[in-house]
Design a protein around this motif. Structure first.
Motif, PDB file in Angstrom:
ATOM      1  N   LEU A  76       7.538  88.730   2.300  1.00  0.00           N
ATOM      2  CA  LEU A  76       7.135  87.971   3.482  1.00  0.00           C
ATOM      3  C   LEU A  76       5.742  87.381   3.288  1.00  0.00           C
ATOM      4  O   LEU A  76       5.446  86.284   3.755  1.00  0.00           O
TER       5      LEU A  76
ATOM      6  N   GLU B 297       6.275  83.425   3.811  1.00  0.00           N
ATOM      7  CA  GLU B 297       7.178  83.179   4.943  1.00  0.00           C
ATOM      8  C   GLU B 297       6.356  83.207   6.229  1.00  0.00           C
ATOM      9  O   GLU B 297       6.534  84.062   7.089  1.00  0.00           O
TER      10      GLU B 297
ATOM     11  N   ALA C 127       8.155  83.231   9.706  1.00  0.00           N
ATOM     12  CA  ALA C 127       8.754  84.527  10.042  1.00  0.00           C
ATOM     13  C   ALA C 127       7.665  85.542  10.379  1.00  0.00           C
ATOM     14  O   ALA C 127       7.830  86.360  11.298  1.00  0.00           O
TER      15      ALA C 127
END
Length: 236
Positions: free
Chosen positions: A181, A201, A204
């Motif tokens: 992530l 990410e 997210a």
């Protein structure tokens, strides 16, 4: 020294390409090992008016992350006037810890790191209301012992290498996330006219922390740290 912009700074980059209009600091995420490399290098490289500080530097430091302070300024909540640390305007440096791939051990590491954080923050409880008797009891433990416990916990967390599947991000309530992530494909976002590294990410990551972060924020929440800390004294 590798770093990512995070938290309110990342939110500002995604929504405003710069500071959130009511924000008043900068948030960075650094791998645990790089943070301590920076601690050694900083006094040799930086202008003397800047202070790299954490519980290894200031004996009364009551926070589980590091800060870079401009010592010629002041940004201090009035309620914390008696806390004897430097209160210059700051950059927050949140360590990212590798944690075990084994679920039960990972949970223990999470509990230990979060409890160590709570022990440090207990220094503020004498100036605040609505705390449990247990938290107020933690404040009675001499801060030197609370520092020792925190240092022991992060020493244990640091024994992992850089190949664990999971990491713990020590901000926004402490969260364990998959390493990918943060550290997958390198990405950048504009912030105040320059490009800065962000989590791989980042969408997210922001949704994990803030939900629908692109939605307008109610006007009564459009405040900086005074929203949670009360009135702040400023000197520039």
């Amino acid at each position: 020294i590798s770093y990512l912009i995070g938290q309110g700074t990342l939110l500002g980059a995604a929504k405003y390409q710069g500071f959130i209009p009511w924000d008043d600091d900068v948030d960075l995420l650094l791998p645990y090992k790089d943070l301590f490399r920076l601690q050694k290098i900083f006094p040799k490289e930086a202008d003397s008016k800047y202070l790299f500080t954490n519980c290894f530097v200031e004996k009364d430091f009551p926070i589980a992350w590091s800060k870079i302070r401009d010592t010629e300024t002041l940004s201090r909540p009035k309620r914390y006037r008696e806390v004897p640390i430097n209160w210059g305007i700051c950059i927050d440096l949140f360590p990212v810890f590798p944690v075990s791939n084994i679920g039960c051990i990972r949970k223990l590491e999470y509990v230990a790191l979060k409890f160590a954080n709570k022990m440090l923050l207990a220094s503020f409880t004498k100036y605040e209301e609505n705390h449990s008797a247990f938290v107020r009891l933690l404040e009675k433990v001499p801060i030197c012992f609370r520092h020792l416990f925190y240092k022991f916990v992060i020493f244990c967390a640091g024994r992992h290498g850089d190949n664990t599947k999971y990491v713990l991000v020590s901000c926004k309530g402490f969260k364990i996330v998959e390493r990918s992530l943060l550290y997958g494909e390198k990405k950048e976002l504009p912030f105040e006219g320059d490009m800065y590294p962000v989590p791989a990410e980042y969408d997210a990551y922001l949704r994990l922390n803030y939900g629908d972060y692109m939605a307008p924020l109610p006007e009564h929440l459009q405040k900086g740290h005074e929203l949670g800390m009360g009135e702040i004294e400023w000197e520039m």
